[in-house]
Design a protein around this motif. Structure first.
Motif, PDB file in Angstrom:
ATOM      1  N   ALA A  14       0.861  -1.182   0.000  1.00 41.75           N
ATOM      2  CA  ALA A  14       0.000   0.000   0.000  1.00 41.75           C
ATOM      3  C   ALA A  14       0.897   1.233   0.000  1.00 41.75           C
ATOM      4  CB  ALA A  14      -0.920  -0.002   1.217  1.00 41.75           C
ATOM      5  N   LEU A  15       0.826   1.994  -1.086  1.00 40.90           N
ATOM      6  CA  LEU A  15       1.672   3.176  -1.233  1.00 40.90           C
ATOM      7  C   LEU A  15       0.911   4.414  -0.774  1.00 40.90           C
ATOM      8  CD1 LEU A  15       2.947   2.204  -4.798  1.00 40.90           C
ATOM      9  CD2 LEU A  15       4.352   2.164  -2.716  1.00 40.90           C
ATOM     10  N   GLY A  16       1.231   4.902   0.409  1.00 38.91           N
ATOM     11  CA  GLY A  16       0.592   6.102   0.934  1.00 38.91           C
ATOM     12  C   GLY A  16      -0.659   5.804   1.741  1.00 38.91           C
ATOM     13  N   SER A  17      -1.162   6.832   2.423  1.00 35.07           N
ATOM     14  CA  SER A  17      -2.242   6.594   3.384  1.00 35.07           C
ATOM     15  C   SER A  17      -3.584   6.346   2.715  1.00 35.07           C
ATOM     16  CB  SER A  17      -2.337   7.736   4.392  1.00 35.07           C
ATOM     17  OG  SER A  17      -2.399   8.959   3.730  1.00 35.07           O
ATOM     18  N   THR A  18      -3.825   6.921   1.542  1.00 25.08           N
ATOM     19  CA  THR A  18      -5.090   6.626   0.857  1.00 25.08           C
ATOM     20  C   THR A  18      -5.159   5.146   0.516  1.00 25.08           C
ATOM     21  OG1 THR A  18      -5.236   8.853  -0.073  1.00 25.08           O
ATOM     22  CG2 THR A  18      -6.512   7.142  -1.173  1.00 25.08           C
ATOM     23  N   ALA A  19      -4.064   4.600  -0.020  1.00 28.62           N
ATOM     24  CA  ALA A  19      -4.020   3.172  -0.357  1.00 28.62           C
ATOM     25  C   ALA A  19      -4.156   2.321   0.899  1.00 28.62           C
ATOM     26  CB  ALA A  19      -2.716   2.843  -1.085  1.00 28.62           C
ATOM     27  N   LEU A  20      -3.494   2.744   1.966  1.00 27.51           N
ATOM     28  CA  LEU A  20      -3.585   1.991   3.220  1.00 27.51           C
ATOM     29  C   LEU A  20      -5.028   1.883   3.691  1.00 27.51           C
ATOM     30  CD1 LEU A  20      -2.229   0.570   5.638  1.00 27.51           C
ATOM     31  CD2 LEU A  20      -1.913   2.830   6.675  1.00 27.51           C
ATOM     32  N   ARG A  21      -5.742   3.014   3.658  1.00 28.67           N
ATOM     33  CA  ARG A  21      -7.156   3.017   4.075  1.00 28.67           C
ATOM     34  C   ARG A  21      -8.007   2.172   3.126  1.00 28.67           C
ATOM     35  NH1 ARG A  21      -8.946   8.300   3.356  1.00 28.67           N
ATOM     36  NH2 ARG A  21      -6.854   9.110   3.075  1.00 28.67           N
ATOM     37  N   ALA A  22      -7.732   2.290   1.836  1.00 34.84           N
ATOM     38  CA  ALA A  22      -8.540   1.574   0.843  1.00 34.84           C
ATOM     39  C   ALA A  22      -8.328   0.064   0.938  1.00 34.84           C
ATOM     40  CB  ALA A  22      -8.201   2.069  -0.557  1.00 34.84           C
ATOM     41  N   VAL A  23      -7.091  -0.348   1.175  1.00 29.33           N
ATOM     42  CA  VAL A  23      -6.778  -1.784   1.194  1.00 29.33           C
ATOM     43  C   VAL A  23      -7.235  -2.430   2.498  1.00 29.33           C
ATOM     44  CG1 VAL A  23      -4.878  -3.456   1.243  1.00 29.33           C
ATOM     45  CG2 VAL A  23      -4.874  -1.620  -0.448  1.00 29.33           C
ATOM     46  N   THR A  24      -7.047  -1.717   3.609  1.00 31.21           N
ATOM     47  CA  THR A  24      -7.365  -2.311   4.913  1.00 31.21           C
ATOM     48  C   THR A  24      -8.801  -2.026   5.350  1.00 31.21           C
ATOM     49  OG1 THR A  24      -6.664  -0.374   6.179  1.00 31.21           O
ATOM     50  CG2 THR A  24      -4.977  -2.049   5.709  1.00 31.21           C
ATOM     51  N   GLY A  25      -9.418  -0.994   4.786  1.00 33.60           N
ATOM     52  CA  GLY A  25     -10.739  -0.586   5.235  1.00 33.60           C
ATOM     53  C   GLY A  25     -10.708   0.076   6.598  1.00 33.60           C
ATOM     54  N   ARG A  26      -9.512   0.394   7.075  1.00 33.81           N
ATOM     55  CA  ARG A  26      -9.386   0.995   8.406  1.00 33.81           C
ATOM     56  C   ARG A  26      -8.905   2.433   8.308  1.00 33.81           C
ATOM     57  NH1 ARG A  26      -6.229  -3.050  12.325  1.00 33.81           N
ATOM     58  NH2 ARG A  26      -6.237  -1.127  13.538  1.00 33.81           N
ATOM     59  N   ARG A  27      -9.559   3.272   9.085  1.00 35.57           N
ATOM     60  CA  ARG A  27      -9.163   4.686   9.090  1.00 35.57           C
ATOM     61  C   ARG A  27      -8.365   5.038  10.332  1.00 35.57           C
ATOM     62  NH1 ARG A  27     -14.603   7.599   6.993  1.00 35.57           N
ATOM     63  NH2 ARG A  27     -15.326   5.887   5.685  1.00 35.57           N
ATOM     64  N   ASP A  28      -8.249   4.071  11.240  1.00 37.50           N
ATOM     65  CA  ASP A  28      -7.569   4.355  12.504  1.00 37.50           C
ATOM     66  C   ASP A  28      -6.073   4.054  12.424  1.00 37.50           C
ATOM     67  OD1 ASP A  28      -8.204   1.628  12.197  1.00 37.50           O
ATOM     68  OD2 ASP A  28      -7.927   1.271  14.334  1.00 37.50           O
ATOM     69  N   LEU A  29      -5.616   3.559  11.274  1.00 33.70           N
ATOM     70  CA  LEU A  29      -4.198   3.242  11.138  1.00 33.70           C
ATOM     71  C   LEU A  29      -3.454   4.447  10.581  1.00 33.70           C
ATOM     72  CD1 LEU A  29      -4.210  -0.302   9.437  1.00 33.70           C
ATOM     73  CD2 LEU A  29      -3.569   0.225  11.805  1.00 33.70           C
ATOM     74  N   ALA A  30      -2.476   4.933  11.325  1.00 38.90           N
ATOM     75  CA  ALA A  30      -1.643   6.016  10.804  1.00 38.90           C
ATOM     76  C   ALA A  30      -0.502   5.384  10.013  1.00 38.90           C
ATOM     77  CB  ALA A  30      -1.098   6.864  11.948  1.00 38.90           C
ATOM     78  N   LEU A  31      -0.302   5.851   8.797  1.00 39.68           N
ATOM     79  CA  LEU A  31       0.762   5.283   7.969  1.00 39.68           C
ATOM     80  C   LEU A  31       2.108   5.337   8.683  1.00 39.68           C
ATOM     81  CD1 LEU A  31       1.925   4.078   5.394  1.00 39.68           C
ATOM     82  CD2 LEU A  31       1.913   6.371   4.381  1.00 39.68           C
ATOM     83  N   SER A  32       2.361   6.463   9.345  1.00 44.53           N
ATOM     84  CA  SER A  32       3.657   6.613  10.017  1.00 44.53           C
ATOM     85  C   SER A  32       3.877   5.563  11.099  1.00 44.53           C
ATOM     86  CB  SER A  32       3.776   8.014  10.626  1.00 44.53           C
ATOM     87  OG  SER A  32       2.708   8.252  11.511  1.00 44.53           O
ATOM     88  N   ALA A  33       2.773   5.035  11.643  1.00 43.39           N
ATOM     89  CA  ALA A  33       2.883   4.030  12.713  1.00 43.39           C
ATOM     90  C   ALA A  33       3.120   2.627  12.179  1.00 43.39           C
ATOM     91  CB  ALA A  33       1.622   4.060  13.583  1.00 43.39           C
ATOM     92  N   VAL A  34       2.731   2.378  10.929  1.00 42.17           N
ATOM     93  CA  VAL A  34       2.823   1.012  10.392  1.00 42.17           C
ATOM     94  C   VAL A  34       3.730   0.905   9.164  1.00 42.17           C
ATOM     95  CG1 VAL A  34       0.601   0.248  11.314  1.00 42.17           C
ATOM     96  CG2 VAL A  34       0.693   1.329   9.047  1.00 42.17           C
ATOM     97  N   GLN A  35       4.349   2.011   8.786  1.00 43.66           N
ATOM     98  CA  GLN A  35       5.201   2.029   7.602  1.00 43.66           C
ATOM     99  C   GLN A  35       6.255   0.921   7.687  1.00 43.66           C
ATOM    100  OE1 GLN A  35       7.951   2.274   4.824  1.00 43.66           O
ATOM    101  NE2 GLN A  35       8.723   2.959   6.824  1.00 43.66           N
ATOM    102  N   GLY A  36       6.316   0.105   6.654  1.00 46.27           N
ATOM    103  CA  GLY A  36       7.346  -0.931   6.573  1.00 46.27           C
ATOM    104  C   GLY A  36       7.007  -2.217   7.307  1.00 46.27           C
ATOM    105  N   GLN A  37       5.908  -2.200   8.073  1.00 46.50           N
ATOM    106  CA  GLN A  37       5.501  -3.402   8.805  1.00 46.50           C
ATOM    107  C   GLN A  37       4.709  -4.343   7.896  1.00 46.50           C
ATOM    108  OE1 GLN A  37       3.442  -2.443  12.463  1.00 46.50           O
ATOM    109  NE2 GLN A  37       4.983  -0.926  13.072  1.00 46.50           N
ATOM    110  N   VAL A  38       4.504  -5.551   8.388  1.00 45.77           N
ATOM    111  CA  VAL A  38       3.677  -6.510   7.658  1.00 45.77           C
ATOM    112  C   VAL A  38       2.366  -6.666   8.421  1.00 45.77           C
ATOM    113  CG1 VAL A  38       3.501  -8.841   6.718  1.00 45.77           C
ATOM    114  CG2 VAL A  38       5.752  -7.715   6.863  1.00 45.77           C
ATOM    115  N   LEU A  39       1.279  -6.259   7.793  1.00 47.45           N
ATOM    116  CA  LEU A  39      -0.040  -6.403   8.405  1.00 47.45           C
ATOM    117  C   LEU A  39      -0.749  -7.588   7.763  1.00 47.45           C
ATOM    118  CD1 LEU A  39      -1.242  -2.662   8.113  1.00 47.45           C
ATOM    119  CD2 LEU A  39       0.184  -3.674   9.913  1.00 47.45           C
ATOM    120  N   GLU A  40      -1.641  -8.213   8.510  1.00 46.84           N
ATOM    121  CA  GLU A  40      -2.467  -9.236   7.888  1.00 46.84           C
ATOM    122  C   GLU A  40      -3.899  -8.730   7.835  1.00 46.84           C
ATOM    123  OE1 GLU A  40      -1.940 -13.330   9.239  1.00 46.84           O
ATOM    124  OE2 GLU A  40      -3.864 -13.779   8.268  1.00 46.84           O
TER     125      GLU A  40
END
Ligand code: URA
Length: 205
Positions: A136-162
């Motif tokens: 997921a490239l950037g916070s819009t993609a992060l929200r779109a892929v995970t369906g979550r708005r409570d995840l800050a990109l800066s907090a999860v950048q580079g991590q592996v989420l399931e």
């Protein structure tokens, strides 16, 4: 106009997406865009990269990541040893959102309602391609892929989420890297993006 309803349950092959997308009127972004930009890549790619929305070049050409951000992404993918044509590249939003500034078309961040309106298309792509790993490239993609708005990109950048049984690696958007003011900041963000791609590649093995 023709209303196209996309149900997550009805799987559509990715090759059918461009023509279906071109008829989408679920939000107003189609009005000022040249065309809808569908994802590109193998229909069974193990790796999917998701950006925000097409930019000026992508809107004209009809291919994701064809402009300046794409150049940065290409360099990172090359450094990570990921062939561009081995991955499925797409965006959270399929039409270019922009506003005029002089003769230029300036990118505008899509509203959440536009990201939501476009989400069934991304769901279609995820269902059809069924990648093992999504970057997921950037916070819009992060929200779109995970369906979550409570995840800050800066907090999860580079991590592996399931997410929904899928591995998601969030990282910076290449345009964000380009916009950073200093050379050192740009280099650091680029290296983080590269590391995330390397993480994604390892997960595919
Ligand atoms: N930025 C994106 O997020 N996607 C593109 O396709 C181009 C630029």
């Amino acid at each position: 106009g023709t209303q196209v309803r996309v149900e997550a349950a009805q799987a559509m092959p990715v090759r059918a997406l461009p023509s279906a997308l071109s008829q989408c009127r679920q939000c107003d972004l189609w009005r000022n865009a040249t065309q809808a930009v569908a994802g590109v890549g193998p229909a069974t790619a193990g790796l999917m990269l998701v950006g925000e929305q097409p930019g000026d070049q992508e809107d004209l050409i009809g291919v994701p990541f064809a402009g300046p951000a794409g150049k940065v992404l290409d360099r990172a993918m090359q450094d990570a040893g990921i062939a561009r044509d081995a991955a499925y590249l797409t965006n959270a939003v399929k039409h270019f959102k922009w506003e005029p500034r002089g003769k230029r078309r300036i990118h505008k961040t899509p509203a959440q309602r536009e990201v939501d309106a476009c989400n069934p298309w991304l769901r279609q792509e995820l269902a059809a391609v069924a990648p093992k790993v999504v970057v997921a490239l950037g916070s819009t993609a992060l929200r779109a892929v995970t369906g979550r708005r409570d995840l800050a990109l800066s907090a999860v950048q580079g991590q592996v989420l399931e997410v929904d049984g899928r591995l998601v690696v969030p990282t910076w958007h290449p345009s964000y890297v380009l916009r950073l003011p200093g050379r050192e900041e740009q280099d650091a963000a680029f290296q983080a993006m590269l590391a995330a791609l390397q993480t994604a590649k390892k997960l595919l093995e």
